[in-house]
Write an enzyme that holds these catalytic residues in place. Sequence first.
Site, PDB file in Angstrom:
ATOM      1  CB  SER A   8      -0.844   0.004   1.289  1.00 25.60           C
ATOM      2  OG  SER A   8      -1.482   1.244   1.474  1.00 25.60           O
ATOM      3  CE1 TYR A  61      -4.209  -2.175   5.358  1.00 25.85           C
ATOM      4  CE2 TYR A  61      -3.222  -0.046   4.844  1.00 25.85           C
ATOM      5  CZ  TYR A  61      -3.847  -1.214   4.427  1.00 25.85           C
ATOM      6  OH  TYR A  61      -4.093  -1.416   3.084  1.00 25.85           O
TER       7      TYR A  61
END
Length: 241
Positions: A134, A147
């Site tokens: 990401s 995350y």
Amino acid sequence: MSRKPLIAITGASSGIGAATAHAFSKAGHPVLMMARRLEKMEAFGLPNSICARVDVRDRAQIAEAVKAAEGRFGPVDMMFANAGLLRLGDIAKQDPDEWDEMIDINTKGVMNTVHAVLDGMIARKRGTLAMMSSIAGRKVYPGHTIYCGTKYFVHAVSESLREYLSDYGVRVLVLSPGVIETEVLDHTTDADALASYKANKARMGGGIAADIVADLILNAYQLPQNALVQEICITPTRQKF
Ligand code: NDP
């Protein structure tokens, strides 16, 4: 008639994984789709596909699904380790069970997925690992503490794998998307963190379509095996951070 090679995808039941399954299927590849929601994948009705109910936390389930698909369609030529979970949250308030889930799915799940095809790709001296990180694997964001930790893990492991596998001609492609329109926001329980994410998303005019990411993966895959796109970082144009 020779068939195109098998493509395997985790997290194929929605979002980027589903879009990638459609893109490769349209390009003539058999696809192995893995996720927990079997019925969603079956509803796609893709030709030459196998849908397997798999939880990436279960290494044996992935290995079994890969073995069954390879028995029918030949070796997996690209594994897309895509399954992932985002639970935004204030780190001081977030339930550590949410940390565990993200760590288990986004890091150990990715390694379980890689493990299912690594030996085969090394032995064949070809193949592609597409690793879903990401933009949150490149820099940190508020509310993304764990995350981000999991996605930095994916970046680190992918670069190490890339160096290791270069001797065998196996490619490692890292995906680093920004805001993409998927079901990714459905799992956040912290209302403030979610509101702040959504405000930023609205400021940039919304996310971009998962199909755009899928087509980039297909384009990178279709390059000759000796040409590697090491990373795809794709964001909405108006995404500032
Ligand atoms: P979605 O929520 O739409 O898709 C997530 C997929 O992962 C689903 O198919 C889900 O299937 C699967 N999944 C989740 N947990 C498990 C599990 N334990 N075992 C097997 N499959 C699992 O979101 P995205 O498409 O956005 O997410 C895909 C990846 O992209 C994730 O790794 C995410 O972190 C990453 N990403 C997303 C961005 C975005 O803005 N959307 C930006 C950057 C990265 P099921 O529930 O059926 O098991």
